[in-house]
Design an enzyme around this catalytic site. Structure first.
Site, PDB file in Angstrom:
ATOM      1  N   GLN A 101     -74.618 102.868  19.268  1.00 19.10           N
ATOM      2  CA  GLN A 101     -74.120 101.566  19.065  1.00 19.10           C
ATOM      3  C   GLN A 101     -72.905 101.799  17.773  1.00 19.10           C
ATOM      4  OE1 GLN A 101     -77.272  98.371  18.902  1.00 19.10           O
ATOM      5  NE2 GLN A 101     -78.246 100.319  18.611  1.00 19.10           N
ATOM      6  N   ASN A 102     -73.137 103.055  17.311  1.00 18.75           N
ATOM      7  CA  ASN A 102     -72.313 103.184  15.988  1.00 18.75           C
ATOM      8  C   ASN A 102     -70.921 103.437  16.221  1.00 18.75           C
ATOM      9  OD1 ASN A 102     -74.620 103.038  14.726  1.00 18.75           O
ATOM     10  ND2 ASN A 102     -74.896 105.280  14.261  1.00 18.75           N
ATOM     11  N   HIS A 119     -70.407 100.293  21.648  1.00 20.70           N
ATOM     12  CA  HIS A 119     -69.652  99.456  20.799  1.00 20.70           C
ATOM     13  C   HIS A 119     -68.168  99.882  20.223  1.00 20.70           C
ATOM     14  CE1 HIS A 119     -73.886  97.324  19.709  1.00 20.70           C
ATOM     15  NE2 HIS A 119     -73.357  97.001  20.944  1.00 20.70           N
ATOM     16  N   CYS A 127     -54.506  97.758  22.647  1.00 29.60           N
ATOM     17  CA  CYS A 127     -54.000  96.570  22.878  1.00 29.60           C
ATOM     18  C   CYS A 127     -54.717  95.177  23.032  1.00 29.60           C
ATOM     19  CB  CYS A 127     -53.114  96.602  24.293  1.00 29.60           C
ATOM     20  SG  CYS A 127     -51.927  95.010  24.323  1.00 29.60           S
ATOM     21  N   ALA A 232     -84.533 109.194   9.545  1.00 28.23           N
ATOM     22  CA  ALA A 232     -84.122 109.929  10.726  1.00 28.23           C
ATOM     23  C   ALA A 232     -83.734 111.455  10.247  1.00 28.23           C
ATOM     24  CB  ALA A 232     -82.683 109.465  11.357  1.00 28.23           C
TER      25      ALA A 232
END
Ligand code: APR
Length: 244
Positions: A101-102, A119, A127, A232
């Site tokens: 998602q980063n 994402h 554009c 992590a």
């Protein structure tokens, strides 16, 4: 094994691993997460910087926000959590798929290749008119809207970022990869943004093992068969036991 043996995640030769990462995997690289008390959203309103409406009303403000993200992103370095995932991929080859998602590029800078940014990516622009042209590499840090280029079709370049209310990128491919995974590993995401927060449920429907890594349980914690509690960068090196 004694009570104090470090927790391991075992991967067998027939396993296929799908990894989902969130902002937590980049936290130890100095990039703030979104929903922590001192997180990114604490200083901004999402609707001012990360929605299609914000872009229509105030593109300069949106670019100021993402230019600041670029500036901190380019300075950050991958941490041992990113490297542990790249090493796991080196062992598993095409039995590995990483969906992040980063929007930072720390996974690729750590060596990850089978990687999808659902994402979007900070290092690209596209554009605003969705005219069909592909996103372009763009690492500029803009100080005013006048510096932002235009597409050949005349549309202004916008960050290649999935705003709230827009569809994540390549959901079909993500669904396919989840369908064939036997292990789902989720790292550093609060489980509050959909559809990513549903992935663990989709994996469970396919009887995959589901593992979460992070310092605190996510909102969807009950869907995981194993929770590895910790940062992590501290718990991921040495976490995986890969059988040949
Ligand atoms: N290691 C692992 N996890 C960590 C660490 C760490 N060192 N530090 C924090 N975390 C965890 C937190 O416990 C939290 O669960 O990372 C998670 C970060 O959660 P969020 O801030 O909600 O970020 P994320 O889940 O990635 O957000 C999802 O929301 O704002 C949007 O589009 C944005 O992609 C983002 C999406």
């Amino acid at each position: 094994m004694g009570d104090h043996a470090p927790m391991k995640v075992s991967i067998s030769p027939s396993d296929r691993v799908f990894v989902l990462t969130g902002a937590g995997v980049s936290a130890e690289s100095g990039l703030p997460t979104f929903r922590a008390e001192d997180g990114l959203w604490a200083g901004y309103r999402i609707e001012d910087v990360c929605t299609p409406d914000a872009w229509r009303r105030n593109p300069a403000g949106v670019w100021a926000f993402y230019s600041a993200r670029r500036a901190s992103g380019w300075k950050a370095l991958p941490n041992p959590g990113h490297f542990a995932l790249a090493e796991l991929e080196a062992r598993l080859g095409d039995r590995f798929f990483l969906c992040t998602q980063n929007v930072d590029d720390l996974h690729e800078r750590a060596g990850s290749v089978r990687l999808h940014h659902m994402h979007g990516e900070l290092s690209k622009s596209r554009c605003e008119r969705e005219c069909g042209r592909l996103p372009v590499e763009d690492r500029n840090i803009y100080t005013s809207l006048d510096e932002v280029g235009r597409c050949p079709c005349g549309g202004r370049l916008r960050p290649h970022i999935v705003f709230f209310g827009e569809m994540p990128l390549e959901m079909d491919r993500i669904q396919e990869e989840i369908n064939r995974a036997t292990v789902m590993l989720v790292v550093g995401t609060s489980g509050s943004v959909y559809p990513a927060a549903s992935f663990v449920h989709w994996a469970r429907q396919n009887r995959a093992r589901t593992v979460y890594v992070g310092p605190e349980p996510p909102l969807n914690a009950s869907a995981f068969s194993q929770i590895v509690q910790g940062k992590a960068g501290e718990v991921m090196p040495g976490l995986f036991e890969v059988a040949d």
